[in-house]
Design a protein around this motif. Structure first.
Motif, PDB file in Angstrom:
ATOM      1  N   VAL A  21       0.826  -1.219   0.000  1.00 34.15           N
ATOM      2  CA  VAL A  21       0.000   0.000   0.000  1.00 34.15           C
ATOM      3  C   VAL A  21       0.852   1.257   0.000  1.00 34.15           C
ATOM      4  O   VAL A  21       0.378   2.334  -0.405  1.00 34.15           O
ATOM      5  N   THR A  22       2.096   1.151   0.436  1.00 36.14           N
ATOM      6  CA  THR A  22       3.001   2.306   0.357  1.00 36.14           C
ATOM      7  C   THR A  22       3.334   2.625  -1.089  1.00 36.14           C
ATOM      8  O   THR A  22       3.451   3.796  -1.474  1.00 36.14           O
ATOM      9  N   THR A  23       3.448   1.592  -1.897  1.00 37.26           N
ATOM     10  CA  THR A  23       3.785   1.775  -3.314  1.00 37.26           C
ATOM     11  C   THR A  23       2.547   1.988  -4.179  1.00 37.26           C
ATOM     12  O   THR A  23       2.558   2.788  -5.118  1.00 37.26           O
ATOM     13  N   PHE A  24       1.460   1.263  -3.846  1.00 40.74           N
ATOM     14  CA  PHE A  24       0.205   1.373  -4.607  1.00 40.74           C
ATOM     15  C   PHE A  24      -0.878   1.845  -3.625  1.00 40.74           C
ATOM     16  O   PHE A  24      -1.602   1.033  -3.054  1.00 40.74           O
ATOM     17  N   SER A  25      -0.976   3.138  -3.450  1.00 40.70           N
ATOM     18  CA  SER A  25      -1.806   3.697  -2.370  1.00 40.70           C
ATOM     19  C   SER A  25      -3.294   3.421  -2.550  1.00 40.70           C
ATOM     20  O   SER A  25      -4.046   3.437  -1.573  1.00 40.70           O
ATOM     21  N   THR A  26      -3.747   3.180  -3.782  1.00 33.73           N
ATOM     22  CA  THR A  26      -5.186   2.962  -4.014  1.00 33.73           C
ATOM     23  C   THR A  26      -5.528   1.490  -4.223  1.00 33.73           C
ATOM     24  O   THR A  26      -6.642   1.167  -4.632  1.00 33.73           O
ATOM     25  N   ILE A  27      -4.597   0.604  -3.931  1.00 36.09           N
ATOM     26  CA  ILE A  27      -4.839  -0.822  -4.165  1.00 36.09           C
ATOM     27  C   ILE A  27      -5.919  -1.351  -3.226  1.00 36.09           C
ATOM     28  O   ILE A  27      -6.084  -0.862  -2.102  1.00 36.09           O
ATOM     29  N   ARG A  28      -6.659  -2.325  -3.699  1.00 40.06           N
ATOM     30  CA  ARG A  28      -7.683  -2.997  -2.896  1.00 40.06           C
ATOM     31  C   ARG A  28      -7.364  -4.478  -2.810  1.00 40.06           C
ATOM     32  O   ARG A  28      -7.110  -5.125  -3.822  1.00 40.06           O
ATOM     33  N   PHE A  29      -7.376  -5.004  -1.586  1.00 40.68           N
ATOM     34  CA  PHE A  29      -7.085  -6.413  -1.350  1.00 40.68           C
ATOM     35  C   PHE A  29      -8.370  -7.187  -1.081  1.00 40.68           C
ATOM     36  O   PHE A  29      -9.277  -6.691  -0.409  1.00 40.68           O
ATOM     37  N   GLU A  30      -8.434  -8.413  -1.586  1.00 32.78           N
ATOM     38  CA  GLU A  30      -9.437  -9.383  -1.160  1.00 32.78           C
ATOM     39  C   GLU A  30      -8.666 -10.576  -0.601  1.00 32.78           C
ATOM     40  O   GLU A  30      -7.932 -11.247  -1.325  1.00 32.78           O
ATOM     41  N   ILE A  31      -8.814 -10.808   0.707  1.00 33.32           N
ATOM     42  CA  ILE A  31      -8.060 -11.850   1.390  1.00 33.32           C
ATOM     43  C   ILE A  31      -8.963 -13.068   1.601  1.00 33.32           C
ATOM     44  O   ILE A  31     -10.028 -12.958   2.213  1.00 33.32           O
ATOM     45  N   LEU A  32      -8.531 -14.212   1.100  1.00 33.55           N
ATOM     46  CA  LEU A  32      -9.304 -15.448   1.221  1.00 33.55           C
ATOM     47  C   LEU A  32      -8.567 -16.437   2.117  1.00 33.55           C
ATOM     48  O   LEU A  32      -7.343 -16.419   2.203  1.00 33.55           O
ATOM     49  N   ASP A  33      -9.322 -17.301   2.777  1.00 33.62           N
ATOM     50  CA  ASP A  33      -8.765 -18.344   3.631  1.00 33.62           C
ATOM     51  C   ASP A  33      -8.968 -19.689   2.939  1.00 33.62           C
ATOM     52  O   ASP A  33     -10.096 -20.169   2.830  1.00 33.62           O
ATOM     53  N   ASN A  34      -7.891 -20.290   2.438  1.00 29.87           N
ATOM     54  CA  ASN A  34      -8.043 -21.543   1.701  1.00 29.87           C
ATOM     55  C   ASN A  34      -8.065 -22.776   2.600  1.00 29.87           C
ATOM     56  O   ASN A  34      -8.044 -23.909   2.111  1.00 29.87           O
ATOM     57  N   GLU A  35      -8.086 -22.565   3.929  1.00 24.81           N
ATOM     58  CA  GLU A  35      -8.246 -23.696   4.839  1.00 24.81           C
ATOM     59  C   GLU A  35      -9.708 -23.943   5.191  1.00 24.81           C
ATOM     60  O   GLU A  35     -10.052 -24.958   5.779  1.00 24.81           O
ATOM     61  N   ARG A  36     -10.572 -22.997   4.856  1.00 26.09           N
ATOM     62  CA  ARG A  36     -11.976 -23.147   5.215  1.00 26.09           C
ATOM     63  C   ARG A  36     -12.684 -24.047   4.205  1.00 26.09           C
ATOM     64  O   ARG A  36     -12.360 -24.054   3.021  1.00 26.09           O
ATOM     65  N   ASP A  37     -13.689 -24.767   4.679  1.00 26.59           N
ATOM     66  CA  ASP A  37     -14.407 -25.728   3.839  1.00 26.59           C
ATOM     67  C   ASP A  37     -15.527 -25.028   3.081  1.00 26.59           C
ATOM     68  O   ASP A  37     -16.695 -25.191   3.359  1.00 26.59           O
ATOM     69  N   SER A  38     -15.163 -24.202   2.127  1.00 28.82           N
ATOM     70  CA  SER A  38     -16.143 -23.493   1.320  1.00 28.82           C
ATOM     71  C   SER A  38     -15.917 -23.822  -0.149  1.00 28.82           C
ATOM     72  O   SER A  38     -14.849 -24.280  -0.525  1.00 28.82           O
ATOM     73  N   ALA A  39     -16.923 -23.602  -0.959  1.00 31.13           N
ATOM     74  CA  ALA A  39     -16.815 -23.948  -2.377  1.00 31.13           C
ATOM     75  C   ALA A  39     -15.761 -23.098  -3.060  1.00 31.13           C
ATOM     76  O   ALA A  39     -15.725 -21.885  -2.884  1.00 31.13           O
ATOM     77  N   PRO A  40     -14.843 -23.707  -3.824  1.00 27.09           N
ATOM     78  CA  PRO A  40     -13.813 -22.940  -4.507  1.00 27.09           C
ATOM     79  C   PRO A  40     -14.389 -22.122  -5.654  1.00 27.09           C
ATOM     80  O   PRO A  40     -15.375 -22.506  -6.267  1.00 27.09           O
ATOM     81  N   SER A  41     -13.765 -20.995  -5.912  1.00 25.66           N
ATOM     82  CA  SER A  41     -14.180 -20.174  -7.037  1.00 25.66           C
ATOM     83  C   SER A  41     -13.596 -20.755  -8.315  1.00 25.66           C
ATOM     84  O   SER A  41     -12.470 -21.241  -8.324  1.00 25.66           O
ATOM     85  N   PRO A  42     -14.341 -20.707  -9.420  1.00 24.93           N
ATOM     86  CA  PRO A  42     -13.779 -21.195 -10.682  1.00 24.93           C
ATOM     87  C   PRO A  42     -12.627 -20.332 -11.167  1.00 24.93           C
ATOM     88  O   PRO A  42     -11.843 -20.747 -11.999  1.00 24.93           O
ATOM     89  N   ARG A  43     -12.519 -19.134 -10.617  1.00 22.81           N
ATOM     90  CA  ARG A  43     -11.401 -18.261 -10.976  1.00 22.81           C
ATOM     91  C   ARG A  43     -10.371 -18.276  -9.856  1.00 22.81           C
ATOM     92  O   ARG A  43     -10.680 -17.973  -8.705  1.00 22.81           O
TER      93      ARG A  43
END
Length: 303
Positions: A117-139
């Motif tokens: 964020v210091t380098t890309f001040s307007t960046i947006r993160f989406e943080i996912l937890d791949n240990e949770r038992d949820s349906a995977p995204s096709p992407r």
């Protein structure tokens, strides 16, 4: 015309690639029973025999392999379509989807985000937890941090660039009053009679690494409790109910009253790897983030 479930196709492709329901479950962060349910539904919806039982495992049929091959083409096209739509509809702000597991998110992710964020001040993160038992995204996420059992062959995710980050060794965690608390290192066989508290209840890479090491040491853990994640396990250890094994990445903030001891003969470990989607690896914010993850891994002394 059939209505295809893309998540189910991705799961089937993972099963065919791994050649095993258990291995596919570990790679995807699912329970084997969940994978089996998806396969059963896919067989029912297609009317095809996708596999046959072979001992304790499965044998993929020709129809099953052909369906997996065609599914790979479909999923690749969906990823391309998603990317095209995102490019046309997204704001000019850079975005990044990053998937990982709890101990990575707690320890290595915060300084990575600070730097990005210091380098890309307007960046947006989406943080996912791949240990949770949820349906995977096709992407696939732009960057995925996964663990592999140290004894296992490398897990290759189609369409990604794999970079091994570090080997994460498991340690014994005990109360400071425990008889082994001051030991420099402990042979795995020496804790065979201890009451074990598993910090992972699913077929994860870490659990596979522990069980493989126990088998090599000729012991069978006397498990009295299993928990989803290490917080509950540590609470039980602190209360004197037993011992647990945790990877080094999860030991950087042990609660007061607990200590860790190195294991030996053999040392169970997991290999932590980064997978970057090949099509977006060249983007400045993606490549910068990947470089920062490598730098943080080096900074913590794992590589």
């Amino acid at each position: 015309m059939r209505s295809w479930d893309l998540n189910r196709l991705r799961i089937w492709r993972a099963v065919v690639t791994a050649g095993s329901v258990v291995e596919a479950a570990a790679n995807l962060g699912f329970r084997p029973a969940t994978i089996s349910q998806h396969i059963a539904t896919l067989q029912q919806s297609t009317g095809l025999e996708l596999y046959r039982r072979a001992g304790r495992g499965i044998e993929i049929t020709e129809a099953g392999r052909k369906l997996a091959d065609e599914a790979a083409k479909v999923l690749d096209q969906v990823r391309r379509l998603d990317g095209t739509v995102d490019d046309m509809t997204s704001s000019p702000d850079p975005r990044i989807t990053l998937s990982g597991f709890t101990s990575f998110h707690e320890t290595l992710l915060p300084p990575v985000v600070d730097s990005v964020v210091t380098t890309f001040s307007t960046i947006r993160f989406e943080i996912l937890d791949n240990e949770r038992d949820s349906a995977p995204s096709p992407r696939l996420p732009d960057i995925e941090i996964r663990s592999e059992a140290g004894f296992a062959t490398a897990t290759e995710l189609p369409g990604t660039i794999r970079t091994p980050l570090f080997d994460d060794e498991f340690h014994l965690v005990v109360p400071t009053s425990h008889r082994l608390a001051d030991a420099g290192e402990v042979p795995l066989a020496e804790i065979s009679e201890e009451r074990w508290i598993d910090a992972e209840s699913r077929a994860t890479a870490g659990m596979s690494a522990i069980l493989h090491a126990c088998a090599a040491a000729g012991i069978a853990p006397r498990v009295i409790a299993r928990s989803e994640g290490h917080y509950a396990a540590l609470a039980l250890v602190a209360a004197g109910h037993g011992i647990t094994l945790l990877p080094a990445l999860a030991l950087l903030s042990l609660p007061a009253g607990l200590t860790s001891v190195a294991l030996t003969r053999p040392v169970p470990f997991r290999r932590v790897c980064m997978h970057v989607v090949e099509q977006s690896a060249h983007l400045p914010h993606i490549s910068f983030t990947a470089d920062e993850i490598i730098a943080q891994a080096e900074g913590f002394g794992f590589v």
